[in-house]
Design an enzyme around this catalytic site. Sequence first.
Site, PDB file in Angstrom:
ATOM      1  CB  SER A  63      -0.839  -0.006   1.283  1.00 51.83           C
ATOM      2  OG  SER A  63      -1.472   1.241   1.492  1.00 51.83           O
ATOM      3  CE1 TYR A  67      -3.652  -1.813   5.682  1.00 47.33           C
ATOM      4  CE2 TYR A  67      -3.401   0.420   4.866  1.00 47.33           C
ATOM      5  CZ  TYR A  67      -3.577  -0.921   4.624  1.00 47.33           C
ATOM      6  OH  TYR A  67      -3.678  -1.388   3.337  1.00 47.33           O
TER       7      TYR A  67
HETATM    8  C1  8X3 Z   1      -4.983   1.548   1.293  1.00 43.90           C
HETATM    9  C2  8X3 Z   1      -4.506   2.923   1.024  1.00 43.90           C
HETATM   10  O1  8X3 Z   1      -4.144   5.286   1.925  1.00 43.90           O
HETATM   11  O2  8X3 Z   1      -6.015   4.035   2.860  1.00 43.90           O
HETATM   12  O3  8X3 Z   1      -3.963   0.653   1.490  1.00 43.90           O
HETATM   13  O4  8X3 Z   1      -3.765   3.480   3.461  1.00 43.90           O
HETATM   14  S1  8X3 Z   1      -4.598   3.934   2.397  1.00 43.90           S
END
Ligand code: 8X3
Length: 248
Positions: A135, A148
């Site tokens: 990502s 994340y």
């Molecule tokens: C998804 C993109 O910018 O929401 O992996 O992290 S973001």
Amino acid sequence: MTSPSDRPTAVVTGASSGIGAATARALAGAGFHVVLGARRVDRCAEIAREIDGTAVRLDVTDPESVSAFVAAVPECRLLVNNAGGAKGLEPVADADEDAWRWMWEANVLGTLRMVKGLLPALVASGDGHIVTVTSIAALEPYDNGAGYTGAKHAQAMLHRTLRGELLGQPVRLTEIAPGMVETEFSLVRFAGDAEKADNVYRGLTPLTAEDVAETIVFAATRPSHVNIDLIVLKPRAQASAMRAYREE
Ligand code: 8X3
């Protein structure tokens, strides 16, 4: 299970929807026998029927599930580590440890388990390839996203480390780092809150799962000596994780 033809086998994790499902379809179109893995195996089975592939239940957060999956896949030319995702969007000060634990399990340890399990088959194929869908969260921090972005950075480091460790082995390594892609990603992040999820893509045209799948197929269909290291793809309207242009 054996490959139903002499097509090379590609394994796609998280293949029941979104980028995984689109990648499974696109790889089948490019001539692969695709083994689709996900917890929602009934959805995988539907896609498998459509593309003459194979569906096998897979929960990458469960070591026993990964072992059973790997035992069902004796041959593998291409592994697409797509399973993963985000839970929550809150400041570090309010972080939910269970959500962080799940993100680590799904994105980092899930990728580790799949790589360890399928590496012998990838090497034995004589022309293996590991594609990991990270990502832009693996490239930059953003406010409220540390659970994340931390997991995606760790997943990317695992993947990029292999590029050195596997030198001399017949295995290529490609990292695909998407920005905004409209899939179930935001719905999962916001625990099913459709309004919050829709708001992420408000006023701009996000990438589709198919856009990402096409880049994966591009990387996977280069000649064996060509290693596409990293592809970063974002909507035209997105400059970074925190900066996008939206039509009001
Ligand atoms: C998804 C993109 O910018 O929401 O992996 O992290 S973001």
